[in-house]
Design an enzyme around this catalytic site. Sequence first.
Site, short mmCIF file in Angstrom:
data_model
loop_
_atom_site.label_atom_id
_atom_site.label_comp_id
_atom_site.label_asym_id
_atom_site.label_seq_id
_atom_site.Cartn_x
_atom_site.Cartn_y
_atom_site.Cartn_z
N HIS A 154 22.71 17.31 -25.11
CA HIS A 154 21.90 18.15 -25.99
C HIS A 154 21.64 17.47 -27.34
O HIS A 154 22.15 17.92 -28.38
CB HIS A 154 22.58 19.52 -26.18
N ARG A 181 16.18 24.39 -22.72
CA ARG A 181 17.42 25.16 -22.63
C ARG A 181 17.82 25.23 -21.15
O ARG A 181 16.98 25.48 -20.28
CB ARG A 181 17.25 26.58 -23.16
P1 NDP Z 1 7.61 26.78 -29.78
O1 NDP Z 1 8.23 28.10 -30.03
O2 NDP Z 1 6.83 26.13 -30.87
O3 NDP Z 1 6.65 26.86 -28.52
C1 NDP Z 1 7.01 27.46 -27.33
C2 NDP Z 1 5.95 27.22 -26.27
O4 NDP Z 1 6.38 27.84 -25.06
C3 NDP Z 1 4.61 27.85 -26.65
O5 NDP Z 1 3.55 27.06 -26.18
C4 NDP Z 1 4.66 29.17 -25.90
O6 NDP Z 1 3.39 29.72 -25.56
C5 NDP Z 1 5.38 28.76 -24.65
N1 NDP Z 1 5.98 29.93 -24.00
C6 NDP Z 1 6.91 30.78 -24.51
N2 NDP Z 1 7.19 31.75 -23.62
C7 NDP Z 1 6.41 31.52 -22.54
C8 NDP Z 1 6.22 32.17 -21.31
N3 NDP Z 1 6.89 33.29 -21.01
N4 NDP Z 1 5.32 31.68 -20.44
C9 NDP Z 1 4.62 30.56 -20.75
N5 NDP Z 1 4.75 29.87 -21.91
C10 NDP Z 1 5.63 30.36 -22.79
O7 NDP Z 1 8.78 25.82 -29.30
P2 NDP Z 1 8.99 24.26 -29.57
O8 NDP Z 1 7.92 23.49 -28.90
O9 NDP Z 1 9.18 24.01 -31.02
O10 NDP Z 1 10.41 24.03 -28.87
C11 NDP Z 1 10.64 24.34 -27.51
C12 NDP Z 1 12.13 24.47 -27.26
O11 NDP Z 1 12.78 23.20 -27.30
C13 NDP Z 1 12.92 25.27 -28.30
O12 NDP Z 1 12.75 26.66 -28.11
C14 NDP Z 1 14.34 24.82 -28.02
O13 NDP Z 1 14.94 25.67 -27.08
C15 NDP Z 1 14.17 23.43 -27.43
N6 NDP Z 1 14.75 22.39 -28.29
C16 NDP Z 1 15.66 21.51 -27.71
C17 NDP Z 1 16.19 20.50 -28.46
C18 NDP Z 1 17.11 19.51 -27.85
O14 NDP Z 1 17.69 18.69 -28.56
N7 NDP Z 1 17.30 19.50 -26.54
C19 NDP Z 1 15.86 20.32 -29.88
C20 NDP Z 1 14.89 21.26 -30.36
C21 NDP Z 1 14.38 22.26 -29.58
P3 NDP Z 1 2.36 30.17 -26.71
O15 NDP Z 1 1.87 28.86 -27.31
O16 NDP Z 1 1.30 30.87 -25.97
O17 NDP Z 1 3.13 31.00 -27.68
C1 OXD Z 2 17.15 23.22 -31.43
C2 OXD Z 2 18.14 22.41 -30.75
O1 OXD Z 2 16.73 24.24 -30.89
O2 OXD Z 2 18.68 21.49 -31.37
O3 OXD Z 2 16.73 22.85 -32.55
O4 OXD Z 2 18.40 22.66 -29.57
#
Ligand code: NDP
Ligand code: OXD
Length: 314
Positions: free
Chosen positions: A277, A229
Site C-alpha cells: 500500500h 482499496r
Molecule cells: P476520486 O474520488 O477523485 O474519483 C473516484 C472515481 O471513481 C470517480 O471517477 C468516480 O466517478 C468513480 N466512482 C466512484 N464510485 C463509483 C461507482 N459506484 N461506479 C462507477 N464509478 C465510480 O478518487 P481518486 O482518483 O483521487 O482516488 C481513487 C482511490 O485511490 C482513492 O479513493 C483511494 O482509495 C485510492 N488511493 C490509493 C493509494 C495507494 O497508495 N494505493 C493512494 C491514494 C489513493 P465520478 O467521476 O462520476 O464521480
Molecule cells: C490514500 C492512500 O487514500 O494512501 O491517500 O491510500
Amino acid sequence: MLSEALVFYSKADVAEAWLSALGRELPDLAMHTAIDGPPPCPPEDVQYAVVWKAPHGFFRPFVNLKLVVNLGAGVDALVARDDLPDVPITRLSDPEMSKMMAGFVLMCVLRHARDIVPFERAQREGRWRYIHPTTPDKVRVGVLGLGELGATAAHEIARFGYPVHGWSRSPKSLPGIDCRHGLETLPQFLSESDILVVMLPLTGETRHLLNAERLALLPKGAKFVNVARGPIVDEPALIAALQSGHISEASLDVFEHEPLSPDSPLWAMDNVLITPHLASIALPKSAAAQIAENIRRIRSGEPVLNRVDPGRGY
Ligand code: NDP
Ligand code: OXD
C-alpha cells in the site's frame, strides 16, 4: 479570547515534515501532534484536524472543530466512522500525488504488457526465452475510476499508445480516453479489458464490486492491477481466478485486510506482485499549500475546496 490551533494525527506519515510544511504556510497558527496523547493545548482551541486513521473518539474533545482534513485521497476509513464530527471534511487533492500514482500504475501496466513477469520467471530458471512483443495498440487497458488519480493514470497509459477505456459513475469526456459510465456498461467494459486497473474509491456501491461473476467477464488471461482499496475485489474470487489462469497476472498494492496475512495464497504466486500500500503517498511539500488554503477559506467564511460528501462516500 479563544486561541486557534491545528492538531495532527497520523501514524503513517512524518509529523515533523507536515508540521513544518504547514507552519511555513500558516506561521500564525499553533500546531500540535496528538499521536502520543492529547495535544498540549486546551481542546477547545483546536479548530482544524489533519488526520489519517485517527482513533475512535479522537474528535470528541475538540468542540470548536471547523475542518477535518483527511491526510490522503481515499476517505473510506473516515466516512465510515460513527463519531464523525459535523464539519466540512476535505481530501488531499495534489497533482504530485496523482503523478506518483500514475507512475506506479504505468510501471504495473508496462510490466504486464511487456511480458516482464514471464521474463522474470525465465531468468530465475536461467532460461533465454523469447516472447515476441505485443505492440501497445493491441493491449486494451480498462481503468475503473476516472477521478483525480484515475484520470491522470489513464492519460499516462494512453500516452504510451495503449487504447484506454475508463469507467466512472457519471458521464465524463476525457481526450484520448473512451469514457463509459454506470453499472449497465460494466460487463462489456470488463470483457474488453486485457489489463484492468482498479482506481475506484471504496464505498457502499463499490465494495466487492469485482466478484467472481464479474471477474469471469474479463478476457481469458487478463492482467489485474489494484491500487485503490482491497475490499473492492472479492479476494477469494481473485485468488481462484489467478489459480485457474483466467487472470494470468496481478499487481496488488491493496488488500481486503492489511497487512496481508502470512497465510494468504497470494504470497506464493509468482505471477502476483505484492506491494504494501504505497502506490502513492501524501506529500507534505506539495499538499500543505492546499490544506492551508482551506484553512484560510474557513477563516474568511468561504466554502472549502475538495470537500468530501460523506453520504456519497468519496
Ligand atoms: P476520486 O474520488 O477523485 O474519483 C473516484 C472515481 O471513481 C470517480 O471517477 C468516480 O466517478 C468513480 N466512482 C466512484 N464510485 C463509483 C461507482 N459506484 N461506479 C462507477 N464509478 C465510480 O478518487 P481518486 O482518483 O483521487 O482516488 C481513487 C482511490 O485511490 C482513492 O479513493 C483511494 O482509495 C485510492 N488511493 C490509493 C493509494 C495507494 O497508495 N494505493 C493512494 C491514494 C489513493 P465520478 O467521476 O462520476 O464521480
Ligand atoms: C490514500 C492512500 O487514500 O494512501 O491517500 O491510500
